[in-house]
Design an enzyme around this catalytic site. Structure first.
Site, PDB file in Angstrom:
ATOM      1  N   THR A 162      97.463   5.027  58.399  1.00 42.16           N
ATOM      2  CA  THR A 162      98.325   4.333  57.453  1.00 42.16           C
ATOM      3  C   THR A 162      98.288   5.056  56.105  1.00 42.16           C
ATOM      4  O   THR A 162      97.347   5.771  55.794  1.00 42.16           O
ATOM      5  CB  THR A 162      97.928   2.850  57.301  1.00 42.16           C
ATOM      6  OG1 THR A 162      97.868   2.252  58.598  1.00 42.16           O
ATOM      7  CG2 THR A 162      98.913   2.083  56.452  1.00 42.16           C
TER       8      THR A 162
ATOM      9  N   THR B 263     102.988   3.318  58.455  1.00 42.22           N
ATOM     10  CA  THR B 263     101.914   3.610  59.396  1.00 42.22           C
ATOM     11  C   THR B 263     102.446   3.994  60.764  1.00 42.22           C
ATOM     12  O   THR B 263     103.594   3.706  61.107  1.00 42.22           O
ATOM     13  CB  THR B 263     100.994   2.383  59.532  1.00 42.22           C
ATOM     14  OG1 THR B 263      99.840   2.717  60.308  1.00 42.22           O
ATOM     15  CG2 THR B 263     101.711   1.227  60.187  1.00 42.22           C
ATOM     16  N   VAL B 264     101.587   4.665  61.551  1.00 49.36           N
ATOM     17  CA  VAL B 264     101.769   4.785  62.995  1.00 49.36           C
ATOM     18  C   VAL B 264     100.614   4.086  63.715  1.00 49.36           C
ATOM     19  O   VAL B 264     100.411   4.264  64.906  1.00 49.36           O
ATOM     20  CB  VAL B 264     101.871   6.263  63.443  1.00 49.36           C
ATOM     21  CG1 VAL B 264     103.190   6.871  63.020  1.00 49.36           C
ATOM     22  CG2 VAL B 264     100.692   7.092  62.930  1.00 49.36           C
ATOM     23  N   ASN B 265      99.844   3.312  62.976  1.00 42.68           N
ATOM     24  CA  ASN B 265      98.671   2.558  63.412  1.00 42.68           C
ATOM     25  C   ASN B 265      97.437   3.450  63.453  1.00 42.68           C
ATOM     26  O   ASN B 265      96.971   3.871  62.398  1.00 42.68           O
ATOM     27  CB  ASN B 265      98.896   1.846  64.744  1.00 42.68           C
ATOM     28  CG  ASN B 265      97.887   0.726  64.961  1.00 42.68           C
ATOM     29  OD1 ASN B 265      97.402   0.117  64.010  1.00 42.68           O
ATOM     30  ND2 ASN B 265      97.562   0.448  66.202  1.00 42.68           N
TER      31      ASN B 265
ATOM     32  N   ASP C   4      98.568  -3.890  67.993  1.00 45.05           N
ATOM     33  CA  ASP C   4      98.473  -4.918  66.951  1.00 45.05           C
ATOM     34  C   ASP C   4      98.956  -6.277  67.444  1.00 45.05           C
ATOM     35  O   ASP C   4      98.803  -7.282  66.746  1.00 45.05           O
ATOM     36  CB  ASP C   4      99.272  -4.499  65.715  1.00 45.05           C
ATOM     37  CG  ASP C   4      98.435  -3.669  64.750  1.00 45.05           C
ATOM     38  OD1 ASP C   4      97.244  -3.473  65.023  1.00 45.05           O
ATOM     39  OD2 ASP C   4      98.974  -3.217  63.730  1.00 45.05           O
TER      40      ASP C   4
ATOM     41  N   SER D 281     100.922  -7.504  61.027  1.00 50.05           N
ATOM     42  CA  SER D 281     100.394  -6.368  60.289  1.00 50.05           C
ATOM     43  C   SER D 281      99.457  -6.845  59.193  1.00 50.05           C
ATOM     44  O   SER D 281      99.503  -7.999  58.769  1.00 50.05           O
ATOM     45  CB  SER D 281     101.551  -5.572  59.662  1.00 50.05           C
ATOM     46  OG  SER D 281     101.070  -4.571  58.791  1.00 50.05           O
ATOM     47  N   SER D 282      98.625  -5.922  58.705  1.00 44.30           N
ATOM     48  CA  SER D 282      97.781  -6.188  57.532  1.00 44.30           C
ATOM     49  C   SER D 282      98.278  -5.467  56.292  1.00 44.30           C
ATOM     50  O   SER D 282      97.686  -5.622  55.217  1.00 44.30           O
ATOM     51  CB  SER D 282      96.339  -5.763  57.819  1.00 44.30           C
ATOM     52  OG  SER D 282      95.775  -6.530  58.854  1.00 44.30           O
TER      53      SER D 282
ATOM     54  N   GLY E 246      94.046   1.088  55.766  1.00 47.53           N
ATOM     55  CA  GLY E 246      92.702   0.622  56.096  1.00 47.53           C
ATOM     56  C   GLY E 246      92.624  -0.473  57.138  1.00 47.53           C
ATOM     57  O   GLY E 246      91.642  -1.205  57.172  1.00 47.53           O
ATOM     58  N   GLY E 247      93.655  -0.643  57.994  1.00 47.92           N
ATOM     59  CA  GLY E 247      93.570  -1.687  59.011  1.00 47.92           C
ATOM     60  C   GLY E 247      93.445  -3.058  58.379  1.00 47.92           C
ATOM     61  O   GLY E 247      94.059  -3.359  57.354  1.00 47.92           O
TER      62      GLY E 247
END
EC number: 2.3.2.2
Length: 583
Positions: free
Chosen positions: A378, A396-398, A420, A449-450, A469-470
């Site tokens: 991300t 992002t692409v995760n 996700d 998502s976060s 950062g997830g």
């Protein structure tokens, strides 16, 4: 247990009306004030330069956002790209309007929960994170078209020109990209389209060698020339479908052509003298921020010792992440009790359950602890232009290099965002968070998502911030807001030490040296489990988290400043943030 928890939450909410008191009414910055130039903070110098190049051509913050976003898609494939998605939080200074552009990926119709289970009924982690079944329908290209056409001043092809040039001519491989490829090469080298991009004479590119992506340059050129149809219909779409399906996936032309961004109303709330504008669902970040900050508002955190402050902030994190697990998902598919969750009365009820001297156990539902470890997936950038327009964009692409799959002929590295979703209810994803029906995959549904791009405004200051950062994105933005509230400047905010709690696993993760030994001892005495990097042999924990990018405008003086996270190594061409006159 779940029913009793709902009853308890209703009780908290009802009791809260007796507890809440009138808060400080935040006031906006004056509408006629303007900065003394423009500021951009991004995770790569070439992307920051691309934004200023477009501003110099007469573009506004939104044109610059298209330039920065597309350039990051070229130079940071480890983190984001045209094969992924993102959120664009925009502020139009002329109208005073804030808008949230949701470009989250969507689930293909074929991606039912059953296809992600193995013969034993367990989650097939490889299928969830690698290759064709891991990828959702990309949203970022549609966002670039939408933002340019609706909010920009310049034609899309002008704003994409820096990214096209860099993709065609190449840029030097840097250490983080080389390391990341080393970690993911076994997956990425499964696919001929990926091998064609990242291998030279059968070997990975080394640091300093030029990474040229002519097929990605052509994909960007078609997007600039034809807009939406240049990606979601026609030759690019045909190549994407052929590449996914050749590897065993099942995408259709109808699904690609049907993709649309969604404009949503941002989450808004007050914290002390700040107006906070942030991400609504399908992000979980804004609701979680509202819960945490409104729980914390009555306490003067800056006057507490470190242990007491971390304890209270952690307890707010714990409660917000509990609600994230059960209530949040795609608002087009599930009913979210948003007005309750972001209410100060609800926050007051949650606050009443916090013991100021003791940790609250998280064992309300079973969960398996997962390692506190992170890679720099991300990316985020922040922009303020000379007219006061602003953009906070997280894309992002995760996971690291997404799914690892590049469909031949496209140069587009596809995401692995399907992980996700709650692919198996109650089973943690790669970031250790669980979900249930609200976040289960359905055709066309967006995964939770976060990502939490955020604006902060007060009568004296305006700030734009966000980070990768997830699940830690949410808590890092929380700590960033608390830093600005404590009077720190943008660079000090992005440098602040970080800690995190996400309900399950029931532990505080910290960066290396983020907390003193005395504070850790006090937290453990309160009943907290604290994971310290390197303390326990075999227990993994990252030494540093995130890559926060923030810009700040001092409304009184007009001065702009930018902060770029020192955790992303400076001096290697990976980080650049600057401000400059743009009038």
């Amino acid at each position: 247990m779940k029913g009793s928890m709902k009853l308890l939450l209703h009780a908290w909410f009802a009791f809260a009306f007796l507890l809440v008191s009138a808060g400080v009414q935040a006031r906006e910055a004056p509408r006629n004030a303007k900065p003394d130039g423009a500021a951009i903070a991004s995770a790569h110098a070439l992307a920051t330069d691309a934004g200023f190049e477009i501003i110099a051509k007469g573009g506004n913050a939104f044109d610059a956002a298209v330039a920065v976003s597309s350039t990051l898609s070229v130079v940071e494939p480890i983190s984001s790209g045209l094969g992924g998605g993102g959120f664009f939080l925009l502020h139009d200074a002329k109208t005073g309007k804030d808008v949230f552009v949701d470009a989250r990926e969507t689930s293909p119709a074929s991606a039912t929960p059953q296809v992600y289970l193995n013969d034993k009924g367990e989650l097939n982690r490889d299928r969830a994170t690698n290759g064709p079944w891991a990828a959702g329908i990309p949203g970022l290209p549609a966002a670039l078209v939408h933002v340019a056409e609706k909010y920009g001043r310049l034609p899309l092809k002008v704003s994409l020109a820096p990214a096209i040039r860099i993709a065609r001519d190449g840029f030097p491989m840097y250490a983080r990209l080389v390391r990341g490829y080393g970690e993911r090469h076994e997956v990425m080298e499964r696919y001929p389209g990926t091998r064609a991009v990242f291998l030279k004479d059968g070997k990975p590119l080394t640091e300093g060698e030029l990474l040229r992506q002519p097929e990605l340059a052509m994909t960007l050129q078609l997007l600039g020339d034809r807009g939406f149809d240049g990606f979601y219909r026609g030759p690019t779409a045909q190549k994407l479908i052929a590449g996914v399906n050749a590897e065993g996936g099942n995408w259709t032309a109808q699904e690609l052509a049907a993709y649309r961004v969604k404009e949503r109303e941002p989450i808004r709330f007050k914290y002390h003298d700040w107006n906070i504008v942030t991400a609504p669902p399908t992000s979980s970040g804004g609701i979680a921020l509202a819960e945490m900050l409104q729980i914390l508002e009555p306490w003067d955190l800056n006057k507490m010792d470190e242990a007491q402050r971390v304890h209270l902030v952690t307890e707010s994190m714990r409660r917000a992440f509990h609600d994230r697990t059960f209530y949040l998902g795609d608002p087009d598919f599930v009913k979210i009790p948003q007005s309750t969750l972001i209410s100060p009365y609800y926050a007051a009820g949650l606050r009443s359950t916090i013991n100021p001297l003791k940790a609250t156990p998280s064992d309300l539902l079973p969960g398996q602890p997962t390692p506190f470890e992170e890679h720099p997936e991300t990316t985020h950038f922040s922009i303020i232009d000379a007219n006061g327009n602003r953009a906070a964009v997280t894309q992002t692409v995760n996971l690291l290099f997404g799914s690892g799959l590049i469909p031949p002929g496209t140069g587009v590295l596809l995401n692995n965002e399907m992980d996700d979703f709650a692919l198996k209810p109650g089973t943690p994803n790669a970031f250790g968070v669980m979900g249930y029906a609200a976040n289960a995959p359905e055709p066309g549904k967006r995964m939770l998502s976060s990502m939490t791009p955020t604006f902060m405004t007060s009568p004296e200051r305006v700030a734009v911030l966000g980070t990768p950062g997830g699940t830690r994105i949410i808590t890092m933005v929380l700590l960033g807001i608390l830093g600005f509230d404590a009077g720190l400047d943008a660079q000090q905010v992005v440098t602040k030490p970080r800690y995190h709690h996400q309900w399950l696993p029931d532990a505080i993760g910290i960066e290396k040296d983020a907390l003193s030994a005395d504070t850790i001892a006090k937290l453990r005495a309160m009943g907290h489990t604290v994971i310290v990097p390197g303390e326990v042999r075999g227990q993994r924990s990252s030494d540093a988290w995130g890559n926060m990018q923030a810009v700040e405008w001092d409304v009184t003086s007009g001065h702009l400043s930018a902060g770029s996270d020192p955790r992303n190594p400076v001096g290697k061409g990976e980080v650049k943030a600057k401000s400059a006159s743009a009038r």
